[in-house]
Design an enzyme around this catalytic site. Sequence first.
Site, PDB file in Angstrom:
ATOM      1  N   GLU A 147       0.832  -1.214   0.000  1.00 58.60           N
ATOM      2  CA  GLU A 147       0.000   0.000   0.000  1.00 58.60           C
ATOM      3  C   GLU A 147       0.868   1.266   0.000  1.00 58.60           C
ATOM      4  OE1 GLU A 147      -3.084  -0.045  -0.454  1.00 58.60           O
ATOM      5  OE2 GLU A 147      -3.805  -1.976   0.227  1.00 58.60           O
ATOM      6  N   ASN A 152       1.318   4.008  -3.062  1.00 62.16           N
ATOM      7  CA  ASN A 152       1.040   5.442  -2.907  1.00 62.16           C
ATOM      8  C   ASN A 152       2.174   6.293  -3.482  1.00 62.16           C
ATOM      9  OD1 ASN A 152      -1.454   5.284  -1.763  1.00 62.16           O
ATOM     10  ND2 ASN A 152      -0.778   5.646   0.334  1.00 62.16           N
ATOM     11  N   ARG A 168      -8.843   3.503  -8.248  1.00 58.62           N
ATOM     12  CA  ARG A 168      -8.214   3.446  -6.927  1.00 58.62           C
ATOM     13  C   ARG A 168      -9.346   3.436  -5.895  1.00 58.62           C
ATOM     14  NH1 ARG A 168      -4.498   1.298  -6.773  1.00 58.62           N
ATOM     15  NH2 ARG A 168      -3.799   2.203  -4.832  1.00 58.62           N
TER      16      ARG A 168
END
Lengths: 112, 148
Positions: free
Chosen positions: B50, B54, B114
């Site tokens: 994650e 990002n 997303r």
Amino acid sequence: MSQKNATLRISYQDDILLADLIGEMDHHTSRQLREVLDAELHKYRPTTLVLNFEQLTFMDSSGLGFVVGRLQLLGRFGGLLRLVNVGRHIMRIFNLAGLERLPNLHIEGAAV
Amino acid sequence: MKHTPINKLSLTLPAISINESVSRAVVGAFVACLNPTINDIADLKCVVSEAVTNCIVHAYPQQDTPRKPGEIYITVVLYDDRRVKIIVRDYGCGIPDIAKAKTPLFTTDPGGERSGMGFSVMENFTDKLTVQSWVGRGTKITMFKQLH
């Protein structure tokens, strides 16, 4: 390397499209899986899409976008989405997002 | 009581999406020496994925131009009480509003499918998450997890 980290095995019968997800789903691989699966969805316009998670060994929140995106696409054909053999870890991610509350989506956990 | 670091990993990778799987595989292998449970390893691999995603998607938005992609700096520290610290640092655009970015389902990129759940996953799969960000100078994510 990671180009082969995820694949789809797809079959179609009786208006049901079955897609086995194999490997790891992240932001990188979900784009590739999406392209392949959406081409099949547009071709068959099934009443039900079954995504089989049995051989998916990893998923992060990219998988949420993948599932919701396919659900929206199926909605255009009036189709349903079934997620089957969802492992415990992936189920936690679905539960975090409250996916089980979405209409036209059924989620079934893996047998323990 | 202050606990002692027993091992440390420093990893630098270009912010390209193929490195999402590379980063979590390396961190998973590094932490394996503590014999973590399958669930703990799955949690750690997920939060690394994650944080790194990002950086790739948000920190360096011009990465697809011929410009050289930015870099992601990952540090993992193992402590003698089976705690794991993970730092994911970039020197990209920074986050103007951290509280908003952490809101579940918030995304600046809805067309890209997303989910806006990255920070929620990081918060739920670790014991502590700290986000520091400086606009124009990048973001530092620090996560702690106590292994079982």
